[in-house]
Design a protein around this motif. Structure first.
Motif, PDB file in Angstrom:
ATOM      1  N   GLN A 163       0.661  -1.447   0.087  1.00 40.73           N
ATOM      2  CA  GLN A 163       0.009   0.121   0.182  1.00 40.73           C
ATOM      3  C   GLN A 163       0.910   1.309   0.029  1.00 40.73           C
ATOM      4  O   GLN A 163       0.693   2.251  -0.769  1.00 40.73           O
ATOM      5  CB  GLN A 163      -0.823   0.041   1.202  1.00 40.73           C
ATOM      6  CG  GLN A 163      -2.008   1.138   1.089  1.00 40.73           C
ATOM      7  CD  GLN A 163      -2.775   1.050  -0.230  1.00 40.73           C
ATOM      8  OE1 GLN A 163      -3.301   0.108  -0.632  1.00 40.73           O
ATOM      9  NE2 GLN A 163      -3.206   2.123  -0.708  1.00 40.73           N
ATOM     10  N   ARG A 164       1.709   1.249   0.673  1.00 41.58           N
ATOM     11  CA  ARG A 164       2.902   2.447   0.883  1.00 41.58           C
ATOM     12  C   ARG A 164       3.502   2.572  -0.663  1.00 41.58           C
ATOM     13  O   ARG A 164       3.596   3.689  -1.016  1.00 41.58           O
ATOM     14  CB  ARG A 164       3.945   2.171   1.907  1.00 41.58           C
ATOM     15  CG  ARG A 164       5.192   3.039   1.775  1.00 41.58           C
ATOM     16  CD  ARG A 164       4.657   4.713   1.871  1.00 41.58           C
ATOM     17  NE  ARG A 164       5.623   5.593   1.799  1.00 41.58           N
ATOM     18  CZ  ARG A 164       5.433   6.741   1.437  1.00 41.58           C
ATOM     19  NH1 ARG A 164       4.455   7.144   0.820  1.00 41.58           N
ATOM     20  NH2 ARG A 164       6.701   7.585   1.179  1.00 41.58           N
ATOM     21  N   GLY A 165       3.919   1.583  -1.326  1.00 40.56           N
ATOM     22  CA  GLY A 165       4.358   1.623  -2.556  1.00 40.56           C
ATOM     23  C   GLY A 165       3.484   1.983  -3.534  1.00 40.56           C
ATOM     24  O   GLY A 165       3.823   3.037  -4.443  1.00 40.56           O
ATOM     25  N   LEU A 166       2.352   1.894  -3.313  1.00 40.73           N
ATOM     26  CA  LEU A 166       1.099   2.375  -4.664  1.00 40.73           C
ATOM     27  C   LEU A 166       0.837   3.835  -4.337  1.00 40.73           C
ATOM     28  O   LEU A 166       0.583   4.452  -5.105  1.00 40.73           O
ATOM     29  CB  LEU A 166      -0.108   1.371  -4.270  1.00 40.73           C
ATOM     30  CG  LEU A 166       0.070  -0.328  -4.913  1.00 40.73           C
ATOM     31  CD1 LEU A 166      -1.376  -0.958  -4.781  1.00 40.73           C
ATOM     32  CD2 LEU A 166       0.632  -0.235  -6.322  1.00 40.73           C
ATOM     33  N   GLU A 167       0.928   4.223  -3.016  1.00 42.31           N
ATOM     34  CA  GLU A 167       0.656   5.607  -2.431  1.00 42.31           C
ATOM     35  C   GLU A 167       1.932   6.445  -3.165  1.00 42.31           C
ATOM     36  O   GLU A 167       1.582   7.477  -3.719  1.00 42.31           O
ATOM     37  CB  GLU A 167       0.678   5.601  -1.137  1.00 42.31           C
ATOM     38  CG  GLU A 167      -0.464   5.295  -0.471  1.00 42.31           C
ATOM     39  CD  GLU A 167      -0.698   5.132   0.978  1.00 42.31           C
ATOM     40  OE1 GLU A 167       0.506   5.687   1.590  1.00 42.31           O
ATOM     41  OE2 GLU A 167      -1.502   4.733   1.584  1.00 42.31           O
ATOM     42  N   LEU A 168       2.986   5.746  -3.128  1.00 39.42           N
ATOM     43  CA  LEU A 168       4.219   6.526  -3.618  1.00 39.42           C
ATOM     44  C   LEU A 168       4.214   6.746  -5.300  1.00 39.42           C
ATOM     45  O   LEU A 168       4.312   7.764  -5.865  1.00 39.42           O
ATOM     46  CB  LEU A 168       5.568   5.912  -3.012  1.00 39.42           C
ATOM     47  CG  LEU A 168       6.834   6.889  -3.522  1.00 39.42           C
ATOM     48  CD1 LEU A 168       6.680   8.070  -2.986  1.00 39.42           C
ATOM     49  CD2 LEU A 168       8.214   6.111  -3.212  1.00 39.42           C
ATOM     50  N   ALA A 169       3.369   5.478  -5.692  1.00 38.16           N
ATOM     51  CA  ALA A 169       3.260   5.451  -7.207  1.00 38.16           C
ATOM     52  C   ALA A 169       2.412   6.689  -7.511  1.00 38.16           C
ATOM     53  O   ALA A 169       2.728   7.312  -8.491  1.00 38.16           O
ATOM     54  CB  ALA A 169       3.109   4.337  -7.594  1.00 38.16           C
ATOM     55  N   GLU A 170       1.279   6.813  -6.990  1.00 39.21           N
ATOM     56  CA  GLU A 170       0.262   7.758  -7.397  1.00 39.21           C
ATOM     57  C   GLU A 170       0.826   9.101  -7.060  1.00 39.21           C
ATOM     58  O   GLU A 170       0.617  10.022  -7.914  1.00 39.21           O
ATOM     59  CB  GLU A 170      -0.862   7.482  -6.488  1.00 39.21           C
ATOM     60  CG  GLU A 170      -2.092   8.481  -6.856  1.00 39.21           C
ATOM     61  CD  GLU A 170      -3.582   7.992  -6.119  1.00 39.21           C
ATOM     62  OE1 GLU A 170      -4.572   8.720  -6.722  1.00 39.21           O
ATOM     63  OE2 GLU A 170      -3.610   7.143  -5.512  1.00 39.21           O
ATOM     64  N   ALA A 171       1.619   9.454  -6.023  1.00 41.31           N
ATOM     65  CA  ALA A 171       2.055  10.715  -5.688  1.00 41.31           C
ATOM     66  C   ALA A 171       3.192  11.016  -6.977  1.00 41.31           C
ATOM     67  O   ALA A 171       3.251  12.216  -7.313  1.00 41.31           O
ATOM     68  CB  ALA A 171       3.003  10.638  -4.283  1.00 41.31           C
ATOM     69  N   PHE A 172       3.770   9.932  -7.446  1.00 37.81           N
ATOM     70  CA  PHE A 172       4.676  10.410  -8.591  1.00 37.81           C
ATOM     71  C   PHE A 172       3.964  10.550  -9.510  1.00 37.81           C
ATOM     72  O   PHE A 172       4.438  11.507 -10.326  1.00 37.81           O
ATOM     73  CB  PHE A 172       5.686   8.968  -8.584  1.00 37.81           C
ATOM     74  CG  PHE A 172       6.653   9.111  -9.741  1.00 37.81           C
ATOM     75  CD1 PHE A 172       7.784   9.577  -9.717  1.00 37.81           C
ATOM     76  CD2 PHE A 172       6.308   8.700 -11.151  1.00 37.81           C
ATOM     77  CE1 PHE A 172       8.750   9.532 -10.737  1.00 37.81           C
ATOM     78  CE2 PHE A 172       6.891   8.830 -12.090  1.00 37.81           C
ATOM     79  CZ  PHE A 172       8.308   9.336 -12.006  1.00 37.81           C
TER      80      PHE A 172
END
Length: 285
Positions: free
Chosen positions: A166-175
């Motif tokens: 979930q943390r990784g997907l949040e970072l992907a969306e922020a990117f």
């Protein structure tokens, strides 16, 4: 009788297809080539005397692996003439699986076909060396040595610290948001000092012909891209795992899909992998 034989072959083959497909894809790095191996394996399974096969799964694993070993010879020749950086076809997974992430797939490209097979079958798919030996037609001791050599080549490519999904997907969306809006301050805060971009256009769509490395070069590239995105648009289709890494699928201005996968180390983006070659994205449709 022929129809009945095909149904009988399918009944025993289809439950094994997903696992066989994973073997073929990880051997070849190409969804289309892996699907071709599935088709060829099924044809051969249909023609085989299945009553003589005591362990269909082991038999089919051997068949698919050997087909892939043959295919790798021609695939390597094609890679030598490939235009720009080569990346494996993007596979979108809901869950992380077997730790075979995109960096590891790239590391596998540096192995010989036999090293690749021994490593995948033993270290990834959990086969014993006796079965690996029967599959690739080498003795168990030789298979152990192949796996040892392979581990030495791929050790650095295995993730030291797994990023919580979930943390990784949040970072992907922020990117995605920062790169498309041109928020360079937010984007810069996400990147590692030695970040790199690897873009695979295959000569079919615009993409950098060499990897772009270093914080300043990556930021400059995204400053330019942000102006393009503002003019032409880039629509987020979904965030997801792309070859085991946090990432996303976008629909670009030319009407084609694009995938972006982010390698994350110590909470920052260390590498950005972008697949633009439409031949590698057809299965996403």
């Amino acid at each position: 009788m022929a129809a009945a034989g095909q149904e009988d072959a399918a009944a025993s083959f289809d439950p094994l297809r997903p696992r066989l497909m994973r073997v073929a894809y990880r051997m070849l790095g190409s969804v289309a080539d892996a699907e071709d191996m599935m088709q060829e394996a099924f044809i051969r399974w249909m023609k085989a005397d299945r009553s003589e096969v005591r362990e269909p799964e082991a038999y089919l694993h051997r068949m698919v692996t050997r087909l892939c070993l043959d295919q790798l010879k021609s695939a390597r020749r094609q890679r030598e003439t490939y235009i720009g950086p080569w990346l494996p076809d993007p596979v979108l997974d809901e869950e992380e699986e077997e730790d075979v992430t995109l960096p590891l797939m790239l590391a596998l490209e540096r192995l010989s076909p036999l090293e690749r097979a021994a490593f995948l079958l033993h270290d990834v798919f959990g086969m014993g060396f006796d079965e690996v030996a029967a599959t690739i037609r080498r003795d168990p001791a030789a298979c152990r040595q192949l796996a040892v050599r392979a581990r030495g080549h791929v050790r650095k490519a295995r993730p030291r610290f797994k990023v919580e999904k979930q943390r990784g997907l949040e970072l992907a969306e922020a990117f995605f948001n920062a790169s498309r809006s041109g928020d360079m301050k937010a984007l810069g805060a996400m990147l590692a000092a030695d970040v790199s971009i690897h873009a695979d256009g295959g000569g079919k769509r615009p993409a950098a012909m060499e990897p772009i490395t270093g914080f300043d070069a990556v930021m400059k590239t995204h400053e330019y891209l942000a102006t393009r995105f503002k003019l032409s648009g880039s629509t987020l289709v979904r965030t997801c795992l792309v070859n085991g890494l946090p990432g996303f699928v976008t629909l670009e201005a030319d009407g084609e899909f694009q995938t972006t996968a982010l390698e994350i180390e110590d909470g920052r983006i260390a590498a950005i992998y972008v697949v633009r070659n439409p031949d590698k994205l057809r299965h996403l449709h």
